[in-house]
Design an enzyme around this catalytic site. Structure first.
Site, PDB file in Angstrom:
ATOM      1  CB  SER A 427      51.915  35.287  36.882  1.00 15.50           C
ATOM      2  OG  SER A 427      51.794  34.376  36.628  1.00 15.50           O
ATOM      3  CG  HIS A 448      53.973  39.139  37.591  1.00 14.44           C
ATOM      4  ND1 HIS A 448      54.251  39.019  36.204  1.00 14.44           N
ATOM      5  CD2 HIS A 448      54.638  38.100  37.636  1.00 14.44           C
ATOM      6  CE1 HIS A 448      54.136  37.832  35.351  1.00 14.44           C
ATOM      7  NE2 HIS A 448      54.675  37.237  36.111  1.00 14.44           N
ATOM      8  CD  GLU A 460      52.750  42.253  34.086  1.00 11.91           C
ATOM      9  OE1 GLU A 460      52.300  42.368  33.508  1.00 11.91           O
ATOM     10  OE2 GLU A 460      52.777  41.275  34.632  1.00 11.91           O
ATOM     11  CG  ASN A 498      51.086  35.934  31.757  1.00 20.03           C
ATOM     12  OD1 ASN A 498      52.471  36.473  31.153  1.00 20.03           O
ATOM     13  ND2 ASN A 498      51.192  35.918  32.882  1.00 20.03           N
TER      14      ASN A 498
END
Length: 593
Positions: A427, A448, A460, A498
Site C-alpha cells: 500500500s 492493492h 488499485e 492513501n
C-alpha cells in the site's frame, strides 16, 4: 411557552437558502424569505410546495401540517421585510462586498436585539462582523446541503460574538433536529476545512494525469465508503465556489495543499463550473442536471483493451488477515488457490481462518453450504513458496517491509513458471523496487486490495514503467472475475486512496493540536457534514497510528511538501505506544477484551 427565535428571515433564496427556509417553516417558525430576484422567490415557494407534498405522500407530515408550513413561508424582494425578525440568516453569494452590503442595510432595519447570521463557509465571520454596527450579534450559522437532510450545523463565533447569541442559535439548531458544533472563525471551519484540502488534492491528481477522473472517484467511493467521489463532488459544489473557498483557506494558512489547483481556475474561467453549467470535470445531460453523459474523456470500453494472460490458479503468499481474505476471494470465484506461509502450521491456521469466515457468510445467508465447501476445497495450504511452481498468478501479502518483499520476489522469480504474473499488495512501497528484485520486472504489478478483502470492492492496479501491457490487462480481467473494481494507478507513494486519505487525516490531527476543535466535534462534523462512514479519529484508531504514521512519512518523503509532514501529536502517540484499538488506546481509550 414561547418558541425561541420564532420569526426568522432568510436572505438569499438559492438552493441553500430555500433548504434552510424549508427546515425553519416545517419546525413551526414564521419564515421571511427575501431575494431581489422574484424568479428565485417563486422557485423557493415551488420547491417548498413540492417537498412538503412528497413528505405527505411518504406519511412524514399530515396535509394540515403541510398547509401550515406553506402559510408560514412568505417571500419579499426588499430587506425591509426583515424588520420584525429575531434572527436573520444571509445566504447570498460568497463575496465580502455583497455580504457586507447586506449587513450594513440590516443594521438600519432590524432591532438591536436581532441576531445576524452569515451562512458563509469560506469568508471571515470576524471581518463581516467588524463591518456591522452590532458585531456582538453577528455569528456564522453554516448549514450543509441539502439543508433538510444534513444534520450538521456549524455555529461559528468571532472574537466579537456575545455568548448569549451563540447560545440562542445553538438551541435553535437542536430544536430543528440538527447537531450543532461550536467552533471559532477560520476559513472552511471544520468540515470544509478538511474536505476542501482533500478535494483540491484530487483535482491536482487529475490535472497531473496520474489517474482518470472515473478511477479517482471510484477509488474514494469504494476504498473509503464515501457517498461521492471528489471530482463529482466538486462539480456538485461548483468549481468556482470551491476555488473561492480554497483561496480563503490559503490566504489564512499559506499551506500549499490549500493553494487552488490550476485546473480549478482554468475550468472556472472557461465557465465550466460543474453541474450548474452542464460541464465541469464531467459532462452532464443538461445544466443543473445530475446525469453524466459520455464525452471525449470517457474511457474506452474494456473490449477495446489488450487481452490478458490466462489465469486458472493463484498462489497467495502470507498467513495474515489480508492474505487469508485474498485467498478467500479467489477461492469463492472458482480459482484453485495455493496458500503458502512460513511453515505448514501457519498455512493450516490461515485456511482455518478462511473456513470461519465462510461459515459466517453461510450463517448470514450470503453463501450456501455447497458453495462454502467448494471454495474451501479449492484452497491448498503449503509450507513454502515452492508450491507456486505451476500457478498463473502469484499474489504477495506479507509484511510491509521492502527488504522482506524483495527477498520474497527473488524467490518467486526462481520458483514460478515463465509467464506467471507476480503481484504485490503493498500500500506504500515502490512497486518497481520490488519488481527489480526479479529477472522479469515486466511480469510484476501492484494489486492493492483493501481490508477486509472479501467485503471491499476496490483494487488499485499499480503499473510500473516496466510492467507489460498484458500483465496490467490480466489483473483487470482477474479483478472483474472476482467481482472487484480495478482502478489504474502509477507507481508513486499512496497510489490514489492513501495519497488523498492520509493528508486529510493528518490535517484533522493538526486541528486538534491547534485546539481549534475537539476529537468528537471533528468526527461528528465529517460524518454528519461530509457523509463519511467514520470520523478521522475513529478511522485512525482502526487503521493503527503506527501504520498511519508510516504512510504519512512515505508521502512526505516522496512529495517533500511541508504540509504532508506528520503531525507531531501523531508521532508522540506512536512513541508512547498508543497505537489505536489494537493497544487499547490511541486518540481514544478502548475497553480491553
Amino acid at each position: 411557552m414561547d418558541t425561541p427565535l420564532s420569526t426568522i428571515a432568510v436572505v438569499g433564496l438559492g438552493t441553500m437558502g430555500t433548504g434552510i427556509a424549508e427546515v425553519l417553516a416545517r419546525s413551526g417558525r414564521e419564515v421571511i424569505g427575501i431575494d431581489t430576484d422574484e424568479a428565485a422567490a417563486r422557485r423557493a415557494v415551488a420547491s417548498l410546495e413540492a417537498s412538503t407534498a412528497r413528505a405527505v405522500e411518504r406519511g412524514r407530515i399530515t396535509e394540515e401540517e403541510r398547509r401550515d408550513a406553506l402559510a408560514r413561508f412568505r417571500t419579499f424582494s426588499d430587506l425591509q421585510a426583515a424588520a420584525d425578525a429575531e434572527l436573520v440568516i444571509e445566504v447570498v453569494p460568497e463575496s465580502y462586498e455583497i455580504k457586507q452590503q447586506v449587513f450594513r442595510e440590516l443594521d438600519t432595519i432590524v432591532s438591536p436585539a436581532t441576531i445576524l447570521a452569515t451562512g458563509t463557509n469560506a469568508l471571515s465571520v470576524t471581518r463581516l462582523a467588524a463591518e456591522s454596527q452590532r458585531p456582538e450579534r453577528v455569528l456564522g450559522l453554516h448549514f450543509f446541503n441539502p439543508a433538510p437532510a444534513m444534520k450538521l450545523v456549524e455555529v461559528v463565533s468571532s472574537v466579537l460574538t456575545a455568548p448569549p447569541a451563540v447560545e440562542a442559535v445553538t438551541e435553535l439548531a437542536r430544536l430543528l433536529g440538527k447537531e450543532p458544533v461550536a467552533i471559532g472563525d477560520r476559513p472552511g471551519f471544520v468540515a470544509d476545512g478538511l474536505l476542501f484540502g482533500y478535494l483540491n488534492q484530487a483535482a491536482a491528481m487529475y490535472e497531473a494525469n496520474y489517474a482518470t477522473r472515473e478511477d479517482i472517484d471510484a477509488a474514494m467511493k469504494l476504498g473509503c465508503g464515501l457517498p461521492m467521489g471528489p471530482l463529482a463532488l466538486l462539480d456538485l459544489i461548483g468549481i468556482d465556489t470551491a476555488r473561492t473557498v480554497l483561496e480563503a483557506m490559503y490566504s489564512a494558512s499559506h499551506d500549499r495543499l490549500h493553494a487552488p489547483a490550476p485546473v480549478l481556475g482554468q475550468l472556472a474561467a472557461a465557465g465550466l463550473t460543474g453541474r450548474k453549467a452542464g460541464r465541469g470535470f464531467y459532462t452532464y445531460a443538461e445544466p443543473g442536471g445530475q446525469t453524466v453523459v459520455p464525452d471525449a474523456l470517457t474511457p474506452a470500453p474494456p473490449a477495446e483493451e489488450a487481452a490478458g494472460r490466462t489465469v486458472r490458479s493463484v498462489g497467495v503468499a502470507g498467513s495474515g488477515t489480508m492474505a487469508s481474505g485474498i485467498a478467500e476471494v479467489f477461492a469463492k470465484a472458482g480459482y484453485d488457490v495455493v496458500l503458502a506461509a512460513r511453515g505448514q502450521e501457519k498455512a493450516d491456521l490461515a485456511k482455518a481462518r478462511i473456513a470461519k469466515s465462510l461459515d459466517r457468510s453461510v450463517a448470514k445467508g450470503r453463501l450456501s453450504d455447497e458453495a462454502r465447501d467448494a471454495a474451501l476445497g479449492r484452497i491448498t495450504p503449503a509450507a513454502s513458496l515452492d508450491a507456486f511452481a505451476e500457478v498463473d498468478l502469484a499474489v504477495e501479502a506479507v509484511a510491509e517491509d521492502l527488504l522482506v518483499k524483495q527477498e520474497l520476489f527473488a524467490t518467486l522469480d526462481k520458483v514460478c513458471r515463465p509467464g506467471a504474473v507476480l503481484a504485490t499488495t503493498t500500500s506504500s512501497l515502490p512497486v518497481v523496487a520490488i519488481a527489480r528484485a526479479t529477472g522479469r520486472p515486466g511480469d510484476v504489478v501492484g494489486m492493492h486490495f483493501f481490508n477486509p478483502a472479501p467485503a471491499m470492492k476496490l483494487v488499485e492496479v499499480v503499473r510500473t514503467v516496466l510492467t507489460a501491457d498484458d500483465v496490467r490487462a490480466t489483473v483487470h480481467e482477474v479483478c472483474h472475475a472476482v467481482r472487484k473494481h480495478p482502478v489504474d494507478c502509477g507507481d508513486r507513494a499512496g497510489f490514489i486512496v492513501n495519497a488523498l486519505l492520509f493528508p486529510y487525516l493528518n490535517n484533522a490531527i493538526k486541528m486538534v493540536e491547534e485546539h481549534y476543535a475537539s476529537l468528537d466535534d471533528i468526527d461528528a462534523a465529517m460524518k454528519l457534514g461530509g457523509g463519511y462512514p467514520m470520523g478521522p479519529f475513529e478511522l485512525l484508531d482502526v487503521v493503527g497510528l503506527d501504520v498511519s504514521l508510516a504512510i504519512e512519512k512515505v508521502l512526505h518523503n516522496e512529495f517533500r511538501d511541508p504540509g504532508l509532514a506528520p503531525a507531531p501529536l501523531l508521532e508522540h502517540l506512536v512513541a508512547a505506544g498508543c497505537l489505536g484499538r489494537k493497544t487499547g488506546r490511541g486518540f481514544r481509550e478502548y475497553a480491553r477484551r
